[in-house]
Design a protein around this motif. Structure first.
Motif, PDB file in Angstrom:
ATOM      1  N   GLN A   1     -17.806  21.637 -34.070  1.00  0.00           N
ATOM      2  CA  GLN A   1     -18.371  21.773 -32.726  1.00  0.00           C
ATOM      3  C   GLN A   1     -18.139  23.187 -32.210  1.00  0.00           C
ATOM      4  O   GLN A   1     -18.903  23.698 -31.402  1.00  0.00           O
ATOM      5  CB  GLN A   1     -17.716  20.773 -31.774  1.00  0.00           C
TER       6      GLN A   1
ATOM      7  N   PHE B   1      -8.025  14.815 -37.937  1.00  0.00           N
ATOM      8  CA  PHE B   1      -7.687  13.405 -37.852  1.00  0.00           C
ATOM      9  C   PHE B   1      -8.897  12.589 -38.267  1.00  0.00           C
ATOM     10  O   PHE B   1      -9.912  12.593 -37.576  1.00  0.00           O
ATOM     11  CB  PHE B   1      -7.243  13.057 -36.425  1.00  0.00           C
TER      12      PHE B   1
ATOM     13  N   GLU C   1     -11.172  13.079 -40.640  1.00  0.00           N
ATOM     14  CA  GLU C   1     -12.354  13.941 -40.674  1.00  0.00           C
ATOM     15  C   GLU C   1     -12.977  14.007 -42.070  1.00  0.00           C
ATOM     16  O   GLU C   1     -13.548  15.024 -42.443  1.00  0.00           O
ATOM     17  CB  GLU C   1     -11.994  15.352 -40.187  1.00  0.00           C
TER      18      GLU C   1
ATOM     19  N   ASP D   1     -14.472  19.609 -36.585  1.00  0.00           N
ATOM     20  CA  ASP D   1     -15.780  18.946 -36.652  1.00  0.00           C
ATOM     21  C   ASP D   1     -16.979  19.877 -36.506  1.00  0.00           C
ATOM     22  O   ASP D   1     -18.095  19.416 -36.309  1.00  0.00           O
ATOM     23  CB  ASP D   1     -15.855  17.839 -35.595  1.00  0.00           C
TER      24      ASP D   1
ATOM     25  N   TYR E   1     -11.363  11.293 -29.917  1.00  0.00           N
ATOM     26  CA  TYR E   1     -10.795  11.079 -28.595  1.00  0.00           C
ATOM     27  C   TYR E   1     -11.394   9.818 -27.991  1.00  0.00           C
ATOM     28  O   TYR E   1     -12.460   9.869 -27.391  1.00  0.00           O
ATOM     29  CB  TYR E   1     -11.069  12.280 -27.680  1.00  0.00           C
TER      30      TYR E   1
ATOM     31  N   ARG F   1     -21.135  17.379 -33.001  1.00  0.00           N
ATOM     32  CA  ARG F   1     -20.278  17.120 -34.131  1.00  0.00           C
ATOM     33  C   ARG F   1     -21.095  17.130 -35.415  1.00  0.00           C
ATOM     34  O   ARG F   1     -22.183  16.557 -35.452  1.00  0.00           O
ATOM     35  CB  ARG F   1     -19.706  15.718 -33.926  1.00  0.00           C
TER      36      ARG F   1
ATOM     37  N   ALA G   1      -0.640  18.704 -33.221  1.00  0.00           N
ATOM     38  CA  ALA G   1      -1.117  19.288 -34.471  1.00  0.00           C
ATOM     39  C   ALA G   1      -1.334  20.795 -34.307  1.00  0.00           C
ATOM     40  O   ALA G   1      -0.971  21.591 -35.172  1.00  0.00           O
ATOM     41  CB  ALA G   1      -2.404  18.600 -34.914  1.00  0.00           C
TER      42      ALA G   1
ATOM     43  N   ARG H   1     -21.643  24.944 -27.556  1.00  0.00           N
ATOM     44  CA  ARG H   1     -20.920  23.913 -28.291  1.00  0.00           C
ATOM     45  C   ARG H   1     -21.903  23.019 -29.027  1.00  0.00           C
ATOM     46  O   ARG H   1     -22.735  22.358 -28.431  1.00  0.00           O
ATOM     47  CB  ARG H   1     -20.075  23.091 -27.321  1.00  0.00           C
TER      48      ARG H   1
HETATM   49  N1  UDP Z   1      -7.660  15.436 -33.545  1.00  0.00           N
HETATM   50  C1  UDP Z   1      -6.348  15.341 -34.020  1.00  0.00           C
HETATM   51  N2  UDP Z   1      -5.608  14.263 -33.641  1.00  0.00           N
HETATM   52  C2  UDP Z   1      -6.074  13.304 -32.782  1.00  0.00           C
HETATM   53  C3  UDP Z   1      -7.387  13.435 -32.277  1.00  0.00           C
HETATM   54  C4  UDP Z   1      -8.160  14.521 -32.676  1.00  0.00           C
HETATM   55  O1  UDP Z   1      -5.896  16.192 -34.776  1.00  0.00           O
HETATM   56  O2  UDP Z   1      -5.333  12.370 -32.485  1.00  0.00           O
HETATM   57  C5  UDP Z   1      -8.488  16.599 -33.944  1.00  0.00           C
HETATM   58  C6  UDP Z   1      -9.840  16.256 -34.534  1.00  0.00           C
HETATM   59  O3  UDP Z   1      -9.756  16.029 -35.930  1.00  0.00           O
HETATM   60  C7  UDP Z   1     -10.646  17.481 -34.200  1.00  0.00           C
HETATM   61  C8  UDP Z   1     -10.055  17.936 -32.864  1.00  0.00           C
HETATM   62  O4  UDP Z   1      -8.765  17.341 -32.794  1.00  0.00           O
HETATM   63  O5  UDP Z   1     -10.447  18.519 -35.128  1.00  0.00           O
HETATM   64  C9  UDP Z   1     -10.899  17.522 -31.685  1.00  0.00           C
HETATM   65  O6  UDP Z   1     -11.196  16.139 -31.770  1.00  0.00           O
HETATM   66  P1  UDP Z   1     -12.661  15.561 -31.513  1.00  0.00           P
HETATM   67  O7  UDP Z   1     -13.669  16.471 -32.083  1.00  0.00           O
HETATM   68  O8  UDP Z   1     -12.700  14.156 -31.985  1.00  0.00           O
HETATM   69  O9  UDP Z   1     -12.706  15.589 -29.938  1.00  0.00           O
HETATM   70  P2  UDP Z   1     -13.975  15.874 -29.016  1.00  0.00           P
HETATM   71  O10 UDP Z   1     -14.629  17.119 -29.536  1.00  0.00           O
HETATM   72  O11 UDP Z   1     -14.842  14.682 -29.130  1.00  0.00           O
HETATM   73  O12 UDP Z   1     -13.377  16.065 -27.647  1.00  0.00           O
END
Ligand code: UDP
Ligand code: MG
Length: 315
Positions: A101, A14, A16, A99, A210, A203, A80, A200
């Motif tokens: 991570q 999303f 990215e 990302d 989120y 990013r 997704a 982890r």
């Molecule tokens: N993602 C998605 N849809 C959303 C939000 C996030 O597909 O509405 C994907 C995003 O592209 C990533 C994964 O979910 O691959 C985790 O998101 P993010 O890294 O932003 O979350 P965090 O690691 O900060 O919790």
């Protein structure tokens, strides 16, 4: 075509655009190193409003098959992931964030465990590098609260980074529920599960997808879809407050009829009213959450809508 087993990468994306190219590179490198399998890459574009889709479509010369599923709008991370599972053809699949991570290199360890007969190999983070305090703190509390409240033991500090065997993928496909909390569902489902510890990383680029709002609703969804304990807690609290109320009533009657000082107590009354009405509102809200879940389940809408499906690279 040789008869090597296929493993599918599932990557929800999303917005990215800043990382996707690098992610694809890393995944390619890892996969070509593990060459006793054929690989497949399923990218789910969750309604990105940037160039993510364009970048993916322009990939050339990739050593294995790439499928891009493009959603009609942003349906959410969990949806997704489910779309990826519904559309993959591997004997196992590895769900991984876009990302970087979750380091793709961990796949090797996951596959080793899978080959030993484990059907779910989940990544468990030991250290989170460079994430802010709020994120770490909220994740820490959330996983512990969820475990305290829910009947299923969801492993602590895990995300969706995991390898799942075909048996698990097929079992997950049979779940009709809309309140999709994948890590909970996968814990609930059983089978032989094991963890692989990993660090982890921060990013690679871009910012978290989120938002606070998404995170809060994710947490509430996780809690209310996996446990009835909050409702029970409401009932118990109700009982305890009623008990206090009875004691309070006895006290009030005593003051009224047996003493001379019965005008006092204004502050106590105000506080009681405020406190009890606050608690009542919280619990009405909680009830609402559960009713809301029923509402969405009964509508039975599809989990996601795929607008377009591209095969970027056939091999
Ligand atoms: N993602 C998605 N849809 C959303 C939000 C996030 O597909 O509405 C994907 C995003 O592209 C990533 C994964 O979910 O691959 C985790 O998101 P993010 O890294 O932003 O979350 P965090 O690691 O900060 O919790
Ligand atoms: Mg991330």
């Amino acid at each position: 075509m040789d008869n090597k087993k296929i493993i599918s990468w599932i990557v929800p994306c999303f917005n990215e655009e800043k990382v996707i190219f690098e992610t694809l590179k890393r995944i390619k490198k890892v996969s070509t190193n593990i060459n006793q399998f054929n690989w497949e890459l399923i990218l789910i574009d969750d309604g990105s409003r940037d160039n993510t889709k364009k970048i993916i479509k322009e990939i050339k010369k990739y050593p294995f098959k790439i499928i891009l599923l493009s959603f009609s709008r942003n349906f959410g991370h969990q949806q997704a992931v489910q779309a990826g599972l519904d559309n993959c053809s591997g004997s196992a699949s590895i769900i991984i964030d876009a990302d970087l991570q979750d380091p793709p290199e961990i796949a090797k360890k996951m596959i080793e465990k899978w080959e030993k007969g484990y059907q779910v190999v989940y990544g468990q983070r030991t250290i989170r590098r460079k994430e802010n305090f709020l994120k770490k703190f909220s994740a820490f509390t959330f996983y512990r609260l969820l475990n305290f409240l829910s009947g299923v033991k969801i492993p602590l500090d895990t995300g969706d980074f995991r390898l799942v065997d075909r048996t698990v993928i097929d079992a997950l496909k049979k779940f009709p529920e809309k309140g999709r909390f994948m890590r909970g569902l996968i814990a609930w489902i059983g089978f032989k599960q094991i963890s692989v510890k990993y660090i982890r990383d921060p990013r690679f680029a871009g910012t978290t997808k989120y938002s606070l709002k998404k995170m809060v609703s994710f947490a509430i969804e996780g809690l209310t879809n996996f446990s009835r304990k909050p409702l029970r807690l409401a009932t118990f609290t109700g009982f305890i407050f009623s008990l206090f109320a009875f004691v309070g009533m006895a006290y009030v009657l005593y003051i009224r009829f047996f003493t001379q000082s019965w005008v006092a107590g204004w502050a106590a009354i105000c506080m009681t009213i405020l406190l009890s009405s606050g608690i009542q509102l919280i619990f009405i809200g909680l009830l609402g959450e559960y009713i809301g879940n029923i509402f969405f389940e009964t509508k039975n809408r599809p989990l996601y809508i795929i607008e377009e499906r591209f095969i970027i690279n056939e091999r």
